[in-house]
Design a protein around this motif. Structure first.
Motif, PDB file in Angstrom:
ATOM      1  N   ILE A 126      -4.568  -8.986  -5.963  1.00 12.54           N
ATOM      2  CA  ILE A 126      -5.943  -8.571  -5.686  1.00 12.54           C
ATOM      3  C   ILE A 126      -5.915  -7.053  -5.499  1.00 12.54           C
ATOM      4  CG2 ILE A 126      -7.952  -8.815  -4.189  1.00 12.54           C
ATOM      5  CD1 ILE A 126      -6.724 -11.465  -3.199  1.00 12.54           C
ATOM      6  N   SER A 127      -6.704  -6.342  -6.258  1.00 15.02           N
ATOM      7  CA  SER A 127      -6.716  -4.883  -6.156  1.00 15.02           C
ATOM      8  C   SER A 127      -7.377  -4.440  -4.855  1.00 15.02           C
ATOM      9  CB  SER A 127      -7.467  -4.275  -7.340  1.00 15.02           C
ATOM     10  OG  SER A 127      -7.661  -2.879  -7.145  1.00 15.02           O
ATOM     11  N   GLY A 128      -6.779  -3.421  -4.236  1.00 13.79           N
ATOM     12  CA  GLY A 128      -7.359  -2.798  -3.045  1.00 13.79           C
ATOM     13  C   GLY A 128      -7.708  -1.361  -3.343  1.00 13.79           C
ATOM     14  N   ASP A 129      -8.366  -1.148  -4.479  1.00 14.71           N
ATOM     15  CA  ASP A 129      -8.741   0.196  -4.919  1.00 14.71           C
ATOM     16  C   ASP A 129     -10.254   0.266  -5.079  1.00 14.71           C
ATOM     17  OD1 ASP A 129      -9.383   2.358  -6.996  1.00 14.71           O
ATOM     18  OD2 ASP A 129      -7.264   2.760  -6.615  1.00 14.71           O
ATOM     19  N   SER A 130     -10.878   1.222  -4.436  1.00  8.03           N
ATOM     20  CA  SER A 130     -12.342   1.287  -4.405  1.00  8.03           C
ATOM     21  C   SER A 130     -12.972   1.727  -5.719  1.00  8.03           C
ATOM     22  CB  SER A 130     -12.792   2.237  -3.290  1.00  8.03           C
ATOM     23  OG  SER A 130     -12.354   3.562  -3.548  1.00  8.03           O
TER      24      SER A 130
ATOM     25  N   THR B 180       0.835  -1.187   0.000  1.00 12.39           N
ATOM     26  CA  THR B 180       0.000   0.000   0.000  1.00 12.39           C
ATOM     27  C   THR B 180       0.875   1.244   0.000  1.00 12.39           C
ATOM     28  OG1 THR B 180      -1.970   0.973   1.024  1.00 12.39           O
ATOM     29  CG2 THR B 180      -0.252   0.165   2.518  1.00 12.39           C
ATOM     30  N   GLY B 181       0.232   2.384   0.019  1.00 11.73           N
ATOM     31  CA  GLY B 181       0.944   3.656  -0.040  1.00 11.73           C
ATOM     32  C   GLY B 181       0.061   4.700  -0.694  1.00 11.73           C
TER      33      GLY B 181
ATOM     34  N   PRO C  19      -1.083 -14.712  -2.112  1.00 11.18           N
ATOM     35  CA  PRO C  19      -1.718 -13.565  -2.777  1.00 11.18           C
ATOM     36  C   PRO C  19      -1.066 -12.238  -2.390  1.00 11.18           C
ATOM     37  CG  PRO C  19      -3.353 -14.990  -1.718  1.00 11.18           C
ATOM     38  CD  PRO C  19      -2.015 -15.411  -1.206  1.00 11.18           C
ATOM     39  N   ILE C  20      -1.108 -11.287  -3.322  1.00 11.98           N
ATOM     40  CA  ILE C  20      -0.655  -9.923  -3.047  1.00 11.98           C
ATOM     41  C   ILE C  20      -1.856  -8.989  -3.155  1.00 11.98           C
ATOM     42  CG2 ILE C  20       0.772  -7.988  -3.824  1.00 11.98           C
ATOM     43  CD1 ILE C  20       2.806  -9.992  -4.858  1.00 11.98           C
ATOM     44  N   LEU C  21      -2.143  -8.295  -2.075  1.00 14.77           N
ATOM     45  CA  LEU C  21      -3.181  -7.256  -2.067  1.00 14.77           C
ATOM     46  C   LEU C  21      -2.487  -5.927  -2.306  1.00 14.77           C
ATOM     47  CD1 LEU C  21      -5.967  -5.998  -1.393  1.00 14.77           C
ATOM     48  CD2 LEU C  21      -5.358  -6.201   1.037  1.00 14.77           C
ATOM     49  N   CYS C  22      -2.911  -5.186  -3.320  1.00 16.80           N
ATOM     50  CA  CYS C  22      -2.243  -3.927  -3.660  1.00 16.80           C
ATOM     51  C   CYS C  22      -3.265  -2.830  -3.896  1.00 16.80           C
ATOM     52  CB  CYS C  22      -1.371  -4.101  -4.909  1.00 16.80           C
ATOM     53  SG  CYS C  22      -0.618  -2.548  -5.472  1.00 16.80           S
TER      54      CYS C  22
END
Length: 304
Positions: A33-37, A10-11, A99-102
């Motif tokens: 896995i996208s962490g963008d709303s 994140t950042g 998994p990578i959550l980004c």
């Protein structure tokens, strides 16, 4: 074997986290896995900064999830995100991958890391009618009577504020009994970018996105029948460009107000991440200017 179930990267906006996550995913042979709303919405590409070219590393397509899964105009929410995340997370894990959550949507990321107890709040037509003509300043005060306003995006627009009040009123009447999803053991990496460099990159990126056709993108979404109000709901690029296209702002007003809003958004992101740390999420911060190979090496050391 790693003690972690997940890697989270994140950042703030313009920190280069997506490019780094994609290179790390290539190195670890895994999926993102996208962490963008907002990247969940189709057709909203330039304004949300999907940068799908980043997902091709050394000629290989990095598999990604929770991007382009809903139509522009929909109102995707954190409850739906939590369920969609766990479906993707379980699938990747079953394939034997880490998994990578980004992403930079702190609330979405924290909801899955800490196993927030959430509920799918239905529309309350009576409440919406009651507050329909209420000014944003008054709605902000009403929302503040329910909870501390940590997430200021709740009061970006009157529509968002009414929805936030609707959620809080529902939670007041329907207390949650238990969490549906457990917290996750995640190695959390924060990409830290110097404030002045971040401001410079944000300004450069805004100009580039306008040059790439962001205004045409917003007009095309409006032409499909999505209402101006629904686009304004998404905030930032879609709010200010829509106001420009509706002739409520001049081009220069749109540009300058949007630039200020993105800088403020990045500042709020950093405030949220600091709050996450206070709430017990340990973030390992890496300098954005480190070479990607060195960032990957640091992650491998932390995984061990």
């Amino acid at each position: 074997m790693s003690k972690y179930e997940l890697i989270t990267i994140t950042g703030p906006t313009a920190s280069g986290k997506t490019s780094f996550a994609c290179h790390l995913a290539r190195h670890l042979d895994t999926e993102i896995i996208s962490g963008d709303s907002r990247q969940v919405y189709r057709s909203m590409d330039i304004g949300t900064g999907k940068d799908l070219s980043d997902y091709i590393v050394n000629g290989r397509q990095i598999p990604y999830h929770l991007i382009d899964i809903r139509e522009a105009g929909d109102k995707y929410n954190i409850f739906e995100y939590q369920h969609d995340f766990h479906e993707a997370f379980t699938g990747i894990s079953k394939r034997g991958k880490l998994p990578i959550l980004c992403g930079g949507s702190g609330l979405y990321i924290e909801s899955v890391l800490r196993g927030y107890s959430l509920v799918n709040v239905p529309e309350n037509k009576e409440l919406r009618a009651r507050y329909e003509d209420c000014p944003l300043e008054e709605l902000t005060k009403i929302l503040a009577s329910y909870k501390p306003l940590h997430n200021t995006t709740d009061v970006d627009t009157a529509q968002r504020a009414i929805r936030a009040i609707e959620i809080e009123e529902y939670k007041k009447q329907h207390p949650l009994e238990q969490n549906e999803f457990p917290p996750l053991s995640s190695l959390v990496i924060g990409v830290n970018i110097d404030r002045e460099l971040r401001r410079k990159k944000i300004s450069e990126r805004l100009k580039a996105r306008l040059d790439e056709g962001m205004i045409d993108e917003v007009q095309a979404i409006l032409d499909k029948g999505v209402s101006p109000e629904d686009l304004i709901y998404y905030g930032l690029e879609y709010k200010f460009v829509t106001l420009y296209l509706q002739k409520e702002l001049t081009y220069q007003e749109m540009y300058s107000q949007l630039e200020i809003a993105i800088h403020q958004f990045a500042k709020r992101q950093m405030t949220w991440f600091r709050g996450m740390e206070k709430r017990g999420v340990h973030i390992h911060w890496l300098d954005a200017l480190l070479p990607v190979e060195e960032k990957i090496s640091r992650v491998e050391e932390l995984l061990k």
